[in-house]
Structures are given as structure tokens and as C-alpha cells.
Design a protein around this motif. Structure first.
Motif, PDB file in Angstrom:
ATOM      1  N   LEU A   1       2.861  11.854  -2.836  1.00 15.33           N
ATOM      2  CA  LEU A   1       3.672  11.062  -1.915  1.00 15.33           C
ATOM      3  C   LEU A   1       2.753  10.201  -1.060  1.00 15.33           C
ATOM      4  CD1 LEU A   1       6.226  13.814  -0.791  1.00 15.33           C
ATOM      5  CD2 LEU A   1       6.532  12.055  -2.541  1.00 15.33           C
ATOM      6  N   ASP A   2       2.764   8.879  -1.337  1.00 15.29           N
ATOM      7  CA  ASP A   2       1.991   7.914  -0.548  1.00 15.29           C
ATOM      8  C   ASP A   2       0.560   8.393  -0.334  1.00 15.29           C
ATOM      9  OD1 ASP A   2       1.453   5.653   0.857  1.00 15.29           O
ATOM     10  OD2 ASP A   2       2.395   6.311   2.716  1.00 15.29           O
ATOM     11  N   PRO A   3      -0.231   8.599  -1.413  1.00 15.34           N
ATOM     12  CA  PRO A   3      -1.577   9.157  -1.251  1.00 15.34           C
ATOM     13  C   PRO A   3      -2.577   8.119  -0.753  1.00 15.34           C
ATOM     14  CG  PRO A   3      -1.199   8.600  -3.537  1.00 15.34           C
ATOM     15  CD  PRO A   3       0.091   8.294  -2.807  1.00 15.34           C
ATOM     16  N   VAL A   4      -3.746   8.621  -0.247  1.00 12.70           N
ATOM     17  CA  VAL A   4      -4.892   7.755   0.021  1.00 12.70           C
ATOM     18  C   VAL A   4      -5.706   7.654  -1.259  1.00 12.70           C
ATOM     19  CG1 VAL A   4      -4.965   8.328   2.455  1.00 12.70           C
ATOM     20  CG2 VAL A   4      -6.287   9.696   0.869  1.00 12.70           C
ATOM     21  N   GLU A   5      -6.363   6.519  -1.440  1.00 10.86           N
ATOM     22  CA  GLU A   5      -7.093   6.281  -2.675  1.00 10.86           C
ATOM     23  C   GLU A   5      -8.538   5.901  -2.362  1.00 10.86           C
ATOM     24  OE1 GLU A   5      -4.974   3.313  -4.810  1.00 10.86           O
ATOM     25  OE2 GLU A   5      -3.375   4.671  -5.457  1.00 10.86           O
ATOM     26  N   VAL A   6      -9.472   6.503  -3.110  1.00 10.88           N
ATOM     27  CA  VAL A   6     -10.898   6.211  -2.990  1.00 10.88           C
ATOM     28  C   VAL A   6     -11.395   5.761  -4.355  1.00 10.88           C
ATOM     29  CG1 VAL A   6     -13.185   7.119  -2.470  1.00 10.88           C
ATOM     30  CG2 VAL A   6     -11.219   7.892  -1.146  1.00 10.88           C
ATOM     31  N   LYS A   7     -12.032   4.604  -4.402  1.00  9.47           N
ATOM     32  CA  LYS A   7     -12.517   4.062  -5.665  1.00  9.47           C
ATOM     33  C   LYS A   7     -13.914   4.596  -5.973  1.00  9.47           C
ATOM     34  CE  LYS A   7      -9.752  -0.152  -5.365  1.00  9.47           C
ATOM     35  NZ  LYS A   7      -9.750  -1.633  -5.352  1.00  9.47           N
ATOM     36  N   ILE A   8     -14.145   4.918  -7.250  1.00  8.11           N
ATOM     37  CA  ILE A   8     -15.434   5.428  -7.720  1.00  8.11           C
ATOM     38  C   ILE A   8     -16.000   4.389  -8.676  1.00  8.11           C
ATOM     39  CG2 ILE A   8     -16.640   7.336  -8.841  1.00  8.11           C
ATOM     40  CD1 ILE A   8     -14.175   9.073  -8.259  1.00  8.11           C
ATOM     41  N   PRO A   9     -17.014   3.624  -8.248  1.00 14.07           N
ATOM     42  CA  PRO A   9     -17.588   2.646  -9.178  1.00 14.07           C
ATOM     43  C   PRO A   9     -18.274   3.347 -10.345  1.00 14.07           C
ATOM     44  CG  PRO A   9     -18.213   2.190  -6.902  1.00 14.07           C
ATOM     45  CD  PRO A   9     -17.611   3.562  -6.921  1.00 14.07           C
TER      46      PRO A   9
ATOM     47  N   VAL B   1     -10.378   5.920  -9.876  1.00 11.20           N
ATOM     48  CA  VAL B   1      -9.713   6.039  -8.571  1.00 11.20           C
ATOM     49  C   VAL B   1      -9.307   7.490  -8.369  1.00 11.20           C
ATOM     50  CG1 VAL B   1      -7.810   5.281  -7.112  1.00 11.20           C
ATOM     51  CG2 VAL B   1      -8.847   3.677  -8.729  1.00 11.20           C
ATOM     52  N   LEU B   2      -9.654   8.033  -7.192  1.00 12.50           N
ATOM     53  CA  LEU B   2      -9.248   9.387  -6.800  1.00 12.50           C
ATOM     54  C   LEU B   2      -8.162   9.261  -5.747  1.00 12.50           C
ATOM     55  CD1 LEU B   2      -9.609  12.475  -6.871  1.00 12.50           C
ATOM     56  CD2 LEU B   2     -11.392  12.228  -5.125  1.00 12.50           C
ATOM     57  N   SER B   3      -6.929   9.691  -6.100  1.00 15.50           N
ATOM     58  CA  SER B   3      -5.788   9.662  -5.170  1.00 15.50           C
ATOM     59  C   SER B   3      -5.581  11.057  -4.604  1.00 15.50           C
ATOM     60  CB  SER B   3      -4.522   9.194  -5.902  1.00 15.50           C
ATOM     61  OG  SER B   3      -4.688   7.896  -6.423  1.00 15.50           O
ATOM     62  N   VAL B   4      -5.421  11.140  -3.280  1.00 13.63           N
ATOM     63  CA  VAL B   4      -5.294  12.434  -2.599  1.00 13.63           C
ATOM     64  C   VAL B   4      -4.116  12.374  -1.643  1.00 13.63           C
ATOM     65  CG1 VAL B   4      -6.407  14.090  -1.067  1.00 13.63           C
ATOM     66  CG2 VAL B   4      -7.758  12.929  -2.803  1.00 13.63           C
TER      67      VAL B   4
ATOM     68  N   TRP C   1       3.090  14.045   4.574  1.00 16.87           N
ATOM     69  CA  TRP C   1       2.319  13.762   5.792  1.00 16.87           C
ATOM     70  C   TRP C   1       3.030  14.239   7.064  1.00 16.87           C
ATOM     71  CZ3 TRP C   1      -2.459  12.391   4.708  1.00 16.87           C
ATOM     72  CH2 TRP C   1      -2.724  11.733   3.519  1.00 16.87           C
ATOM     73  N   TYR C   2       4.351  14.374   6.993  1.00 15.90           N
ATOM     74  CA  TYR C   2       5.097  14.774   8.189  1.00 15.90           C
ATOM     75  C   TYR C   2       5.546  16.229   8.036  1.00 15.90           C
ATOM     76  CZ  TYR C   2       5.365   9.791   9.174  1.00 15.90           C
ATOM     77  OH  TYR C   2       5.065   8.493   9.424  1.00 15.90           O
ATOM     78  N   GLY C   3       5.282  17.033   9.078  1.00 16.87           N
ATOM     79  CA  GLY C   3       5.713  18.423   9.056  1.00 16.87           C
ATOM     80  C   GLY C   3       7.143  18.567   9.547  1.00 16.87           C
ATOM     81  N   ARG C   4       7.938  19.397   8.853  1.00 15.45           N
ATOM     82  CA  ARG C   4       9.338  19.575   9.232  1.00 15.45           C
ATOM     83  C   ARG C   4       9.458  20.171  10.629  1.00 15.45           C
ATOM     84  NH1 ARG C   4      13.023  22.678   4.995  1.00 15.45           N
ATOM     85  NH2 ARG C   4      12.396  20.789   3.852  1.00 15.45           N
ATOM     86  N   GLY C   5       8.572  21.113  10.958  1.00 19.09           N
ATOM     87  CA  GLY C   5       8.654  21.756  12.277  1.00 19.09           C
ATOM     88  C   GLY C   5       8.422  20.765  13.402  1.00 19.09           C
ATOM     89  N   SER C   6       7.395  19.884  13.238  1.00 17.69           N
ATOM     90  CA  SER C   6       7.121  18.915  14.301  1.00 17.69           C
ATOM     91  C   SER C   6       8.254  17.909  14.443  1.00 17.69           C
ATOM     92  CB  SER C   6       5.804  18.193  14.007  1.00 17.69           C
ATOM     93  OG  SER C   6       5.880  17.518  12.759  1.00 17.69           O
TER      94      SER C   6
END
Length: 728
Positions: free
Chosen positions: A238-246, A253-256, A262-267
Motif C-alpha cells: 500500500l503506497d510503498p516507498v521506493e529505493v533504486k539500486i543502480p 527497485v526495492l519497494s517497502v 501507514w495509518y494505525g487504526r487505534g490512533s
């Protein structure tokens, strides 16, 4: 009385209804404002989570890219040996085993003359690829032809291997010069790496331990859809961050992303409850205020005083804001400049109000010659193009600075532009960091070109020397020397790869920080803490670039001197301790992944008129001989090199190890040609024979050995400080 009471009751009912309506309206407005505040808080939390995820992903991506670069470097060593042998490798199996052990992470090394695989090491399990031509394969063919056309190392895959499993292949094209001096395509040197083995060696599991899911993917050349070849779960991110590996000839590309979003239900529930509570309290306050006119009048007076105080604070904030606030009309006249801007540009009081922007805080011409007068006129013609503008400014004392401006057009009731309101931030340090980064990139390209030129020059010299050897020594001695040179080249190349890789990673990270910073500038007002963090990161990146490039330059300098000596046999004057230290630093990569040490203790100030190339060959052969034979079965060990002056213009160099020693029955034969106790295991039997020949014939000295089983071995080299003159 009844009429008055009735009127009073009507007014009370109307007041009550107005109070209820006012309370309801207040509840809605307060709820919306509270929800907006909760949204801002959750957005900040998400940004922090994304930063942490990106930092972890960058560390994993850096480790993965470094392992790929280290494994693929083995192809450069094979190409060096192929060029020295004119397209032939006498003992490919032995050399390939040593390279696989040295670089690590390699499944197999392959030679493909003409584009068809003919030799593989190890062969068991890879028999099916013999005779396979990647040029003719419909899947691998396009990427293989792209590698040959570019004449550069390329990484193809992942794809299903003919011998089973999934892997990537690093292909390095080999071009050899013919007698006419033109280069022709010889074939391919291929490095096979299985993807599961590569991923096991990287810290991908740390992402899962930290509660993240990941995907590793690429977009193949000519394709539009991504190819995912490693993932932690079948669930989409869900909407990951991406880091490119030359990687060579492309990028991964590593997507994490977090497992639960990203949003906690409790908060979110807590924020909703807080918003409802705040809205309820505001509604209650509004109801009480409307029901009690006296309190309302008191509250109005109180709010009026608070607004006046807020206005004073706003004015104070404008004057003391850590940003430049500028208002000017459509004729370019300054209407307002806050106190921070006056201090920044060096103006006091009203001496700038009413003056033209150009000529006061904007120079007529930028350093590159651009006419800024035309630029200022163009802003009102195309204001949307200058919403965010970076340009060169000038202080009262003439100092040039760079400021990032956020501009908003001020219009009258008829919609005509009558002025501009601008918010500026000093980005001079960022521009200096960008200039430093460009200089670092140019320095890297220059160092790389110098290294290639030196390698080509030394290769020509080696070819000329080998042709002058006797026919029988031509093949055997060449293999011995080329093996040592290949090991040195591979070790130095790997050692240089680390600072250069770090510099590239820092440059990539700095570029990403710049992009993030520009995005933050475009998003809205920028906080001082965010700007300070960006400046600090740019300063640290520049420092890291400088350290890594200095490290690479030092390594190239030492390797250059040792390579010149070992490939030329040129006689010259040199300092013995300095030369031994240069040789020791060149050999240092051999010990990086071994449990053994190399120590040097040489007397300073011993100047020699001799052949440093021959001396270097002796040191390299004795060290490699000790690594092959001295420490068999030992968990650690040490090789010590000492040098001191003797009487009658001579010096003594001792090579001592604390290894297993040499048995008495073979001690008299160790200098015999072709005698070795490790035949077929990397030993040719020529190392010590060449050492004795160089010591006696070239350097005019003597070499003796003393050894005892279980107590180590000591070689003593006695040399004149002025070597005998050799016939050409």
C-alpha cells in the motif's frame, strides 16, 4: 402583564432556538477544524514512518548493490587475463576457482567465444549451458546484443536458467586488437549469480523483522510492466516507498511498505474521539455564550484583545521570521521588506522602500550573464511559471547569494496584477553543495580515465616484455606473472569499488534529498528545522564524497607506482622503505577476507639504485607462497617483512612467517623449477624459482631459507644497494 410575559417568553424561545442553532454550527465548525488538526498530525506521523522505511530500504539496497558489484568485478580480472593471453587462458578452471573464492557470491564463471558458451567453472550442474548462445536466445538475445553494442558490463535477468532455477548474468564483452590495430569482438565473459543465494546474503529479513513488506522488481528493456522477482508476501503493498539500486546497464527497485498500512487504526479512533470532544466543548461554550449576552459581550471584548495581541504577535513574527518577506508593485518598486530580509541584504529602516528591486537586491546581470531586468518583467507576463523561482541575488555590500522565492501575484478587485508578494529562503549553501557534487563527479570520471589509461599502458609493456623471453619461459613464466597481476588488479579494483560505490550512493542520496527538498518547497511554507536539516545533510554528503574520493585517489597512486615497477623492470633510485610500503598496500586486499596479517618494519632512509620491479616481484611471490603453503590447517597467522642496512653497502630483507614450516626432506628442492607440493591446487612450481633467479641475476644478491617444522619459515634476501649493470 400577560402580554409582556408572552413577549418575554417569545424572546426567550427565540433566544433558545438561536442558541441551539449557534451551538450546532459551532459543533460542525469545531469538528472540521479538529479533524483538520488530527489529519495534520497523522500526516506528520506518516512522513516520519516513510523516512524510517526509506532509511532501512536504502541500507538494504546499498548492501545488495555492493554485493552485486563485488561479484561482477570478477569479469574484469578474466578480461585482463584474456587480453594478456591473446584470447586464451591456459588454466581457466584454476583461475576461475580462485576468482570465485576471492570475490564471493558467484555461482559460476563462463567463457563464450563468439557468443557461444564453451567453458564453465564449476562444470557439475551446469553441463546444459555448454554450446548455448545467448545471442540467439529470444529471451536473452536483446539484452545481450545491447551489452555488445555498448561495450560495457551489463546485468541481464532475472530469468529461468537452462540448468534450473532463477538467476542473473553479468555479461562483459571482450574486444581484442588484431595485427592491424583494430579491435574485433572475441566473445563474452559471463558471471552467473543465483537470485536466491544473492537474497539470502542480504539483510532483507531485517525489513520483515521491523514490520515491513517488500518487493524487489525491475522493468526489462523494451517492456512496460514491472517484473517482480522477490517479495515478502503475496499481498500488494500500500503506497510503498521506493529505493533504486543502480546495476550495470539498468536499475532494480526495492519497494517497502508497512504490513498494516501507514495509518494505525487505534490512533485514528483516538483522533476521532478527541475531535468529537473538542467539538462538543466548543458547542457547549457557544450555547452558554449565546444564552448569556453579558458573558458574550465580555467574551467579545476578551476576543478583541486577543485578536489585537495576535495581530501584534503576527507583526512581530513577520519582522522576526526566519524567511525573507518581500512585497513589490508591478513596476518593480519595493513596498515592504521585513526585518529579517533587511538584515539579510544589509539594508536598514526605510532606505530600500520605494527603490527598484533590480539594482538593490537583484543584480542587473547574473554571474552567467543572464539579464535579470528582463526576468523581472517576464514574471508579471507569466506569473504561473515563476510561482517557485531560484535566482541569484545581491547584498548591499556586493556579495552574491542564491535565494529560492515563492511568489504570489497580488490583484485588485478587477483582477489586474498590481504587485507581487514573495517569500524567500537562503539556499546559498545548497548551491555550493551542488557545485561540490558536480566537481566530485568530474573528479571521479577523471580518476577512472587515468586508471584505464594506466592499465592499457601497463598491458602493452607486459606484452613487449613477454615476447623477449625464451620460448620455454614464455608460457610458464607468463602464467605465473599474470596470475599475480590478475590477483592485484582484482584486489585493487575491489578496494577502489568500495569508496567509489560509497561516493555514488552518497551522490544518489544527496540527489534524492534535493528532490525531496524541492518537493517540500513546492508543497508550501518551509520550516526552519527542515531547512537546517537539509543544509546539514548536504554538508555531510559533501564531506563523505571528499573522503571517499581521496581514498580512491590514494589507492590508485600506490597501485600505479607498483604496477609501473612490476611491468617495466626499469632501473631507478628509490627509497626501500617507501617501495616496500607501496607493495604492502597493494597486497593488502589479499588479506581483507583472510585470518592472516601482513606486517612491515623497514629501516628508513635506505636509498637503493636497483630494480624495484624485480624486488616487488620477489615480495609478491614470497607473500603468495606463504599464503598457499605456510598456514595450512591454521586458524590465523602472520607474515613479517623487515629491512635493515648492512656493512659494505648492502641491505638485508627478511620474510618470516609463523606457519607450519617446511619438512627437511623437501627443503633443498624448494627452489627447483616445477617443484610444488600443491600441484593442481593453484601451485605451478615456478614461484620460488623465479624469486631466486631475480635475486641473483637481476638484483645481484643472495637468497637463503631457514625453516623448522611447526615453527615457521624465514627467507633472508641480501642485496647490494647498487645493483649490477644488466646487458640490454
Amino acid at each position: 402583564m400577560s402580554l409582556q410575559a408572552s413577549g418575554f417568553d417569545d424572546r426567550a424561545d427565540r433566544g433558545r432556538r438561536w442558541a441551539v442553532l449557534g451551538a450546532a454550527f459551532s459543533f460542525i465548525v469545531a469538528g472540521l477544524l479538529a479533524a483538520l488538526g488530527a489529519y495534520s498530525i497523522e500526516r506528520d506521523r506518516r512522513q516520519q514512518s516513510e523516512i524510517q522505511a526509506r532509511q532501512m530500504a536504502s541500507a538494504v539496497a546499498h548492501d545488495l548493490g555492493e554485493r552485486l558489484d563485488r561479484s561482477l568485478s570478477a569479469s574484469n580480472a578474466l578480461i585482463a587475463v584474456l587480453r594478456q593471453g591473446g584470447g586464451q587462458i591456459d588454466d581457466f578452471s584454476t583461475l576461475a576457482k580462485e576468482l570465485i573464492n576471492l570475490f564471493g557470491g558467484i555461482t559460476a564463471l563462463q567463457l563464450a567465444p563468439g557468443g557461444t558458451i564453451s567453458r564453465v567453472e564449476p562444470l557439475p550442474g551446469n553441463e546444459r549451458v555448454i554450446g548455448f548462445s545467448p545471442l540467439k536466445d529470444p529471451i536473452q538475445g536483446p539484452e545481450t546484443r545491447l551489452v555488445i553494442e555498448s561495450r560495457r558490463l551489463g546485468l541481464t535477468g532475472p530469468f529461468e536458467l537452462r540448468q534450473g532455477g532463477v538467476g542473473v548474468i553479468g555479461r562483459n564483452p571482450v574486444f581484442l586488437k588484431g595485427k592491424d590495430g583494430e579491435e574485433t569482438f572475441w566473445g563474452l565473459v559471463q558471471v552467473l549469480i543465483r537470485v536466491p543465494d544473492l537474497l539470502v546474503a542480504t539483510p532483507l529479513n531485517s525489513l520483515e523483522e521491523a514490520g515491513y513488506q517488500y518487493e524487489l522488481w525491475r522493468i526489462p528493456p523494451g517492456a512496460k510492466q514491472r517484473q517482480v522477482f522477490a517479495r515478502s508476501s503475496d499481498q500488494p503493498l500500500l503506497d510503498p516507498v521506493e529505493v533504486k539500486i543502480p546495476v550495470p546497464n539498468g536499475e532494480w527497485v526495492l519497494s517497502v511498505g508497512p504490513e498494516r498500512g501507514w495509518y494505525g487504526r487505534g490512533s485514528l479512533l483516538l483522533d476521532a474521539a478527541a475531535s468529537l470532544l473538542i467539538a462538543s466543548l466548543v458547542a457547549l461554550a457557544a450555547y452558554l455564550s449565546l444564552r448569556q449576552p453579558q458573558l458574550l459581550r465580555h467574551e467579545v471584548a476578551l476576543r478583541t484583545r486577543e485578536l489585537q495581541a495576535s495581530e501584534e504577535k503576527y507583526r512581530e513574527l513577520v519582522d522576526s521570521a526566519a524567511s525573507i518577506l518581500l512585497k513589490w508593485d508591478n513596476h518593480g518598486k519595493v513596498l515592504f521588506l521585513n526585518e529579517y530580509g533587511q538584515n539579510f541584504f544589509g539594508f536598514h529602516g526605510d532606505e530600500i522602500i520605494g527603490r527598484s528591486v533590480v539594482g538593490t537586491i537583484v543584480p542587473p546581470f547574473e554571474s552567467d550573464g543572464r539579464d535579470l531586468s528582463e526576468l523581472m518583467a517576464d514574471i508579471f507576463q507569466r506569473p504561473e511559471a515563476y510561482a517557485i523561482n531560484l535566482n541569484e541575488n545581491i547584498k548591499k555590500n556586493g556579495e552574491r547569494v542564491w535565494v529560492s522565492w515563492h511568489n504570489r501575484v497580488v490583484r485588485n478587485a478587477a483582477g489586474q496584477a498590481i504587485g507581487m508578494f514573495s517569500v524567500g529562503v537562503d539556499v546559498t549553501e545548497r548551491r555550493q553543495a551542488e557545485i561540490a557534487l558536480q566537481a566530485a563527479n568530474q573528479r571521479y570520471e577523471q580518476l577512472n580515465a587515468e586508471l584505464e589509461a594506466r592499465v592499457v599502458e601497463r598491458t602493452r609493456q607486459l606484452e613487449s616484455e613477454i615476447q623477449e623471453r625464451r620460448a620455454t619461459e614464455k608460457v610458464l613464466a607468463r602464467n605465473e606473472r599474470m596470475a599475480a597481476l590478475g590477483s592485484l588488479v582484482a584486489g585493487v579494483a575491489h578496494e577502489i569499488n568500495t569508496p567509489i560505490g560509497n561516493a555514488l550512493m552518497v551522490a544518489t542520496t544527496a540527489r534524492q534529498h534535493i528532490k525531496d527538498f524541492e518537493a517540500a518547497l513546492a508543497a508550501g511554507p518551509l520550516s526552519r528545522s527542515r531547512l537546517d536539516a537539509f543544509v546539514v545533510s548536504m554538508r555531510d554528503s559533501g564531506a563523505m564524497l571528499e573522503r571517499n574520493l581521496h581514498r580512491a585517489a590514494d589507492l590508485i597512486h600506490n597501485f600505479k607506482q607498483v604496477a609501473v615497477d612490476q611491468t617495466s623492470d626499469r632501473r631507478r633510485s628509490f627509497d626501500l622503505a617507501t617501495t616496500l610500503e607501496e607493495i604492502r598496500m597493494t597486497l593488502e586486499p589479499l588479506f581483507k577476507y583472510l585470518p592472516y596479517r601482513l606486517e612491515l618494519a623497514a629501516e628508513a632512509g635506505l636509498t637503493m639504485d636497483s630494480y624495484p620491479g624485480g624486488l616487488g616481484q620477489i615480495v609478491v611471490n614470497l607473500v603468495e607462497n606463504a599464503l598457499q603453503h605456510a598456514f595450512v590447517g591454521q586458524a590465523d597467522g602472520c607474515i613479517r617483512i623487515g629491512a635493515r642496512s648492512l656493512a659494505d653497502g648492502q641491505v638485508e630483507i627478511r620474510f618470516v612467517d609463523d606457519g607450519v614450516g617446511i619438512p627437511p626432506e623437501i627443503l633443498p628442492r624448494i627452489f627447483d623449477p616445477f617443484f610444488t607440493t600443491r600441484l593442481g591446487q593453484g601451485g605451478s612450481g615456478l614461484g620460488l624459482s623465479i624469486v631466486l633467479n631475480l635475486a641473483q641475476r637481476l638484483l645481484g644478491g643472495e637468497l637463503t631459507v631457514d625453516s623448522e617444522v611447526g615453527r615457521g619459515t624465514a627467507f633472508t634476501l641480501t642485496l647490494p644497494r647498487q645493483a649490477p649493470i644488466q646487458e640490454s
